[in-house]
Write a protein that holds these residues in place. Structure first.
Motif, PDB file in Angstrom:
ATOM      1  N   LYS A   1       0.715  -1.240   0.054  1.00  0.00           N
ATOM      2  CA  LYS A   1       0.149   0.282   0.023  1.00  0.00           C
ATOM      3  C   LYS A   1       0.342   0.957  -0.005  1.00  0.00           C
ATOM      4  N   GLU A   2       1.917   1.016   0.626  1.00  0.00           N
ATOM      5  CA  GLU A   2       2.846   2.127   0.592  1.00  0.00           C
ATOM      6  C   GLU A   2       3.985   2.276   1.260  1.00  0.00           C
ATOM      7  N   PHE A   3       5.267   3.107   0.070  1.00  0.00           N
ATOM      8  CA  PHE A   3       6.335   2.835   0.869  1.00  0.00           C
ATOM      9  C   PHE A   3       7.120   3.565   1.888  1.00  0.00           C
ATOM     10  N   ILE A   4       8.010   3.157   2.699  1.00  0.00           N
ATOM     11  CA  ILE A   4       7.494   3.836   3.890  1.00  0.00           C
ATOM     12  C   ILE A   4       9.753   4.635   4.066  1.00  0.00           C
ATOM     13  N   LEU A   5       9.348   5.566   5.326  1.00  0.00           N
ATOM     14  CA  LEU A   5      10.260   6.173   5.556  1.00  0.00           C
ATOM     15  C   LEU A   5      10.739   5.488   6.479  1.00  0.00           C
ATOM     16  N   ASP A   6      12.054   5.052   7.061  1.00  0.00           N
ATOM     17  CA  ASP A   6      12.466   4.734   8.322  1.00  0.00           C
ATOM     18  C   ASP A   6      13.482   5.068   8.568  1.00  0.00           C
ATOM     19  N   SER A   7      13.076   6.271   9.522  1.00  0.00           N
ATOM     20  CA  SER A   7      14.421   7.222  10.159  1.00  0.00           C
ATOM     21  C   SER A   7      15.622   6.614  10.612  1.00  0.00           C
ATOM     22  N   GLN A   8      15.087   5.424  11.066  1.00  0.00           N
ATOM     23  CA  GLN A   8      16.782   4.629  12.181  1.00  0.00           C
ATOM     24  C   GLN A   8      17.398   4.107  10.846  1.00  0.00           C
ATOM     25  N   MET A   9      16.424   3.313  10.214  1.00  0.00           N
ATOM     26  CA  MET A   9      17.062   2.289   9.610  1.00  0.00           C
ATOM     27  C   MET A   9      17.186   2.084   7.493  1.00  0.00           C
ATOM     28  N   ASN A  10      17.474   3.168   7.590  1.00  0.00           N
ATOM     29  CA  ASN A  10      17.047   2.792   5.980  1.00  0.00           C
ATOM     30  C   ASN A  10      18.718   3.247   5.142  1.00  0.00           C
ATOM     31  N   SER A  11      19.428   2.841   6.221  1.00  0.00           N
ATOM     32  CA  SER A  11      20.595   2.373   5.712  1.00  0.00           C
ATOM     33  C   SER A  11      21.021   1.027   5.830  1.00  0.00           C
ATOM     34  N   PRO A  12      21.397   0.199   4.533  1.00  0.00           N
ATOM     35  CA  PRO A  12      21.703  -0.790   4.655  1.00  0.00           C
ATOM     36  C   PRO A  12      23.259  -1.503   5.786  1.00  0.00           C
TER      37      PRO A  12
ATOM     38  N   VAL B   1      22.701   1.020  18.948  1.00  0.00           N
ATOM     39  CA  VAL B   1      22.805   2.356  17.900  1.00  0.00           C
ATOM     40  C   VAL B   1      22.830   3.164  18.545  1.00  0.00           C
ATOM     41  N   THR B   2      23.815   4.512  18.569  1.00  0.00           N
ATOM     42  CA  THR B   2      23.395   5.934  19.155  1.00  0.00           C
ATOM     43  C   THR B   2      22.599   6.998  17.960  1.00  0.00           C
ATOM     44  N   TYR B   3      22.179   8.082  18.295  1.00  0.00           N
ATOM     45  CA  TYR B   3      21.532   8.712  17.461  1.00  0.00           C
ATOM     46  C   TYR B   3      22.622  10.067  16.260  1.00  0.00           C
ATOM     47  N   ALA B   4      24.057  10.111  16.966  1.00  0.00           N
ATOM     48  CA  ALA B   4      24.505  10.427  16.555  1.00  0.00           C
ATOM     49  C   ALA B   4      25.329   9.179  14.652  1.00  0.00           C
ATOM     50  N   MET B   5      25.468   8.489  15.339  1.00  0.00           N
ATOM     51  CA  MET B   5      25.487   7.078  14.827  1.00  0.00           C
ATOM     52  C   MET B   5      24.124   6.929  12.907  1.00  0.00           C
ATOM     53  N   ILE B   6      23.009   6.917  13.691  1.00  0.00           N
ATOM     54  CA  ILE B   6      22.359   7.279  13.527  1.00  0.00           C
ATOM     55  C   ILE B   6      21.802   7.990  11.917  1.00  0.00           C
ATOM     56  N   PHE B   7      22.126   8.863  12.349  1.00  0.00           N
ATOM     57  CA  PHE B   7      22.282  10.380  11.668  1.00  0.00           C
ATOM     58  C   PHE B   7      23.171   9.543  10.070  1.00  0.00           C
ATOM     59  N   LEU B   8      24.357   9.779  10.372  1.00  0.00           N
ATOM     60  CA  LEU B   8      25.419  10.183  10.107  1.00  0.00           C
ATOM     61  C   LEU B   8      25.004   8.731   9.299  1.00  0.00           C
ATOM     62  N   LEU B   9      25.190   7.477   9.260  1.00  0.00           N
ATOM     63  CA  LEU B   9      24.452   6.211   8.372  1.00  0.00           C
ATOM     64  C   LEU B   9      23.685   6.442   7.212  1.00  0.00           C
ATOM     65  N   SER B  10      22.708   7.031   7.984  1.00  0.00           N
ATOM     66  CA  SER B  10      21.504   7.830   7.099  1.00  0.00           C
ATOM     67  C   SER B  10      21.959   8.672   5.271  1.00  0.00           C
ATOM     68  N   ALA B  11      23.264   9.143   6.490  1.00  0.00           N
ATOM     69  CA  ALA B  11      23.776  10.669   5.280  1.00  0.00           C
ATOM     70  C   ALA B  11      24.780  10.027   4.544  1.00  0.00           C
ATOM     71  N   LEU B  12      25.253   8.936   5.054  1.00  0.00           N
ATOM     72  CA  LEU B  12      27.077   8.565   4.042  1.00  0.00           C
ATOM     73  C   LEU B  12      26.539   8.923   2.738  1.00  0.00           C
ATOM     74  N   THR B  13      26.110   7.915   2.423  1.00  0.00           N
ATOM     75  CA  THR B  13      25.682   7.942   0.857  1.00  0.00           C
ATOM     76  C   THR B  13      25.474   9.479   0.014  1.00  0.00           C
ATOM     77  N   ASP B  14      24.938  10.709   0.556  1.00  0.00           N
ATOM     78  CA  ASP B  14      24.842  12.077   0.099  1.00  0.00           C
ATOM     79  C   ASP B  14      25.689  12.382   1.511  1.00  0.00           C
ATOM     80  N   ILE B  15      26.543  12.734   1.533  1.00  0.00           N
ATOM     81  CA  ILE B  15      27.905  13.052   2.275  1.00  0.00           C
ATOM     82  C   ILE B  15      28.786  13.016   1.708  1.00  0.00           C
TER      83      ILE B  15
END
Length: 784
Positions: free
Chosen positions: A173-184, A241-255
């Motif tokens: 029904k929907e493709f979802i955005l997962d703020s903490q598990m969006n990086s392989p 996992v801590t917040y800082a690592m969640i953010f960094l891994l999420s943004a790794l491709t775009d960074i």
């Protein structure tokens, strides 16, 4: 009058003015694009996080838990402002089949842990691409965009779950955005079910796993909280996992994308000034007579300068405006991954303002630089311009003819090479630009190669073998470990294998406070990794620690540390410091088995005998052992982990190759235009003494090819000398746990294909420009 002069100049020098306009467009567009990507990356992540509210600390745990103990600990920890325990049903990929209009497939090849969840009430929400909370009805399912990118699923496809001889069918029904598990690199992903479907499946399908989530006023409190949580003995048989690592891994491709764009844009802007200088000089050299006439009739330097400056102001203005529009219109290509991963967001006003500001800065810099270059007009006198016919190069350096030495080298080749050698300063622009182009192309290309190379697994805390087996945490950990051991001991296709047991023990940080450290112990532990200093542990009283742990402890190779476990302590020597991007980068390696400490998980790296197909063996083992363990080729593990980064880099590298090619062609064109304008008298003399047009063209082609080859060589040397330093500096700043990277060089591309491409384009451009030589009339040139 100024407008008429500018209009006539545009008509007379269409090609040069168009070339300069294009170059300003390129440099302005890339600079603006870098700002747009940077702003969109961080604003999109912030917007998603503001609505989704990912946890500041996350502890995954397989098996049953005592929620009362967790609640009591959370309520007593002063820094915690909110907490929740989220239930998740772990499903193995082989139990999920997707049926579309044309094909059906299962997810057995996915190395990501897949969990079914239901929507939370207020925090850690799963959203759609408009950042709206997703609510599903019975029979509907929400697929994370991470899986959508890998398998190209579509809305309306059927997802069939097979469990315990039962089957449940869901519709996407929907493709979802997962703020903490969006990086392989996180290694897990969540699929959303309706509350009703989740309650039906709980305790019936898969294995229960829980996410213990905590929130703080200051996200930095997560690190201290993690130590207290683990020391309390609370559920922790899984990744933390801590917040800082969640953010960094999420943004790794775009960074990574942003870093490459910034690097290239800075190089391109520097070269653009070189281009502008030589374009102006070419125009002034061609119009030295007009400049002399204007000075003779009484026009001041400011008046003459303004005539030219107004033209370049107009070019700069149009170039920056068109570049800005081009950047806005093409930004979707570079921000597509951002939109897919973090939701569709229109470009925010602050992004537009910031990019406009960058465009304005580029315009002002070009304007200032043009003024600096045009000051050369002051040095020209009426006599020099009208009587002597001298331009801006008043000092002539003469070349010894050396023709009597030409026994094996043809006269044209000897004259060309000797001129470049004795007047290298006149040709240094081509050498510089070709070197910069090689540097601009090869650094991103080598970075892409490094991420793709099998050797990059050593930066992930593992030695390089054929197959990686990971025994998942949980209540069946020891049982599954024994199953894997039986298989490895009985399979005759195996050349060798290494076992690693991960345990959690304690040591002290730089402040003398207790900190947890995750140690991989085993006979081969720490071998074949990339060490910043020291080497792998050589005995049971040595330990190798990761770069981030070394920073936390403020320890270096050769220092001693105390390890605490099961009310015991053990003094060990740090044998080396290595790099690791897994587990947040906080790991260690030891030969000591820590038999008294319960294992967190097990992993095995396996080498097969020669001529045995790795993929077939991995698939066969998966069938034998069954679900519960991750088994796959090392290269596949690496590809799924960094595939998104590599694909993005591949697109950027392709664009950079096009830019670099255009750059060398443009500079070659502009430079030869200037060179021919300056060398009119020399060309006339050569024609007068009997050199044909073909000889003159050949000499210029040899000069151009010779200096370009030197530029390619210098560019390769600079790439080898600076590439690793630039990339290592960027990765060190990122906090990923890597300080120094050895770039993987593709020798065929770096030493043969790229030089051949650039030299071919340069010589082709030179050949086109040199066709103008036949237009030169010897009598008119001598008369001038």
């Amino acid at each position: 009058m100024n407008w008429l002069i500018i209009k006539n100049d545009f008509k007379r020098n269409k090609v040069i003015n168009l070339a300069l306009l294009l170059f300003i467009i390129f440099s302005a567009s890339l600079a603006v694009l870098s700002v747009i990507v940077a702003m969109q990356t961080f604003t999109s992540i912030s917007a998603l996080y503001e609505k989704a509210q990912p946890p500041h600390f996350l502890q995954m745990h397989k098996g049953e838990i005592n929620e009362e103990e967790i609640n009591q600990f959370m309520s007593n920890y002063e820094a915690v402002t909110y907490w929740q325990t989220v239930a998740m049903i772990n499903i193995h990929g082989e139990n999920l089949t997707v049926k579309g209009n044309e094909e059906a497939y299962n997810l057995s090849d996915s190395r990501l842990g897949i969990g079914f969840v239901k929507q939370n009430e207020s925090k850690d929400l799963l959203l759609n691409n408009k950042h709206e909370k997703v609510i599903l009805n019975k029979g509907e399912i929400g697929i994370p965009v991470l899986l959508k990118e890998i398998y190209d699923m579509k809305i309306g496809d059927d997802v069939i779950l097979n469990y315990n001889n039962n089957q449940e069918k869901f519709i996407i029904k929907e493709f979802i955005l997962d703020s903490q598990m969006n990086s392989p690199m996180v290694s897990s992903t969540r699929i959303l079910l309706s509350n009703e479907d989740f309650d039906i499946l709980k305790d019936k399908a898969g294995e229960n796993e829980y996410l213990v989530e905590a929130y703080f006023s200051n996200p930095k409190d997560a690190k201290d909280f993690q130590t207290s949580y683990e020391n309390q003995g609370l559920p922790q048989s899984g990744q933390a996992v801590t917040y800082a690592m969640i953010f960094l891994l999420s943004a790794l491709t775009d960074i990574t994308t942003l870093f490459v764009l910034l690097l290239v844009s800075m190089i391109l802007i520097i070269v653009s000034f070189i281009c502008i200088k030589f374009t102006i000089m070419a125009a002034l050299e061609e119009e030295i007579g007009e400049i002399g006439t204007m000075k003779a009739i009484g026009l001041s330097f400011d008046d003459i300068s303004d005539i030219y400056l107004n033209k370049y102001k107009i070019l700069a203005m149009f170039g920056v405006i068109i570049g800005y529009i081009l950047a806005l219109s093409t930004s979707g290509i570079f921000t597509n991954h951002i939109s897919t991963t973090f939701g569709n967001m229109s470009i925010l006003p602050i992004t537009i303002i910031s990019s406009l500001f960058v465009g304005l800065i580029i315009f002002l810099l070009i304007n200032y630089y043009c003024k600096r270059v045009l000051k050369k007009i002051k040095k020209i006198t009426v006599v020099d311009a009208l009587v002597r016919g001298k331009g801006f190069d008043k000092e002539k350096s003469y070349i010894k003819d050396g023709l009597y030495k030409s026994k094996k080298l043809a006269v044209n080749s000897l004259m060309a090479i000797r001129e470049v050698f004795y007047k290298f300063k006149n040709w240094i622009i081509v050498c510089t630009v070709v070197s910069v182009a090689v540097l601009m192309i090869m650094i991103p290309f080598n970075l892409m190669n490094t991420f793709e190379a099998p050797e990059f697994i050593t930066y992930m805390g593992s030695s390089r073998e054929d197959i990686l087996i990971q025994v998942e945490n949980g209540e069946q950990l020891e049982t599954n470990y024994k199953k894997v051991m039986q298989l490895l001991e009985s399979d005759n296709t195996i050349e060798s294998y290494y076992e690693y047991k991960r345990v959690r023990i304690q040591t002290t940080n730089s402040a003398g406070e207790l900190m947890n450290i995750h140690v991989d112990s085993g006979y081969n532990s720490g071998n074949d990794l990339k060490y910043i200093s020291g080497n792998s542990p050589d005995g049971e009283n040595e330990i190798a620690i990761s770069y981030l742990n070394a920073n936390e402890m403020e320890k270096s190779t050769g220092d001693k540390i105390l390890l605490f476990y099961n009310e015991k302590e053990k003094e060990v020597v740090i044998s080396g410091i290595y790099q690791d991007v897994t587990s947040g980068g906080y790991t260690a390696k030891s030969k000591y088995d820590f038999s008294e400490v319960a294992s967190e998980n097990y992993s095995f790296s396996v080498n097969l005998k020669d001529n045995i197909e790795i993929l077939k063996v991995a698939d066969y083992w998966t069938e034998i052992i069954g679900p519960g363990e991750t088994i796959g080729p090392m290269e596949e593990f690496l590809n799924q982990t960094l595939g998104g980064v590599v694909n993005q880099l591949r697109n950027i590298v392709f664009i950079i190759i096009l830019l670099g090619s255009c750059l060398v062609m443009l500079i070659t064109f502009l430079f030869l235009k200037l060179r021919l304008a300056k060398d009119l008298s020399e060309i006339a003399i050569l024609k007068a003494i009997g050199f044909s047009e073909r000889d003159i063209k050949k000499q210029y082609l040899i000069k151009t090819g010779y200096i370009s080859a030197i530029g390619v060589l210098v560019g390769i040397i600079l790439t080898n000398a600076l590439g690793e330093k630039v990339i290592s500096l960027a990765l060190s700043i990122s906090g990923l746990g890597v300080k120094h990277v050895e770039l993987t060089i593709n020798s065929l591309v770096q030493y043969i294909m790229l030089p051949s491409l650039l030299l071919s384009l340069i010589l082709l451009t030179a050949y086109i420009v040199l066709r103008d030589v036949k237009k030169y009339n010897i009598i008119s040139i001598i008369n001038e």
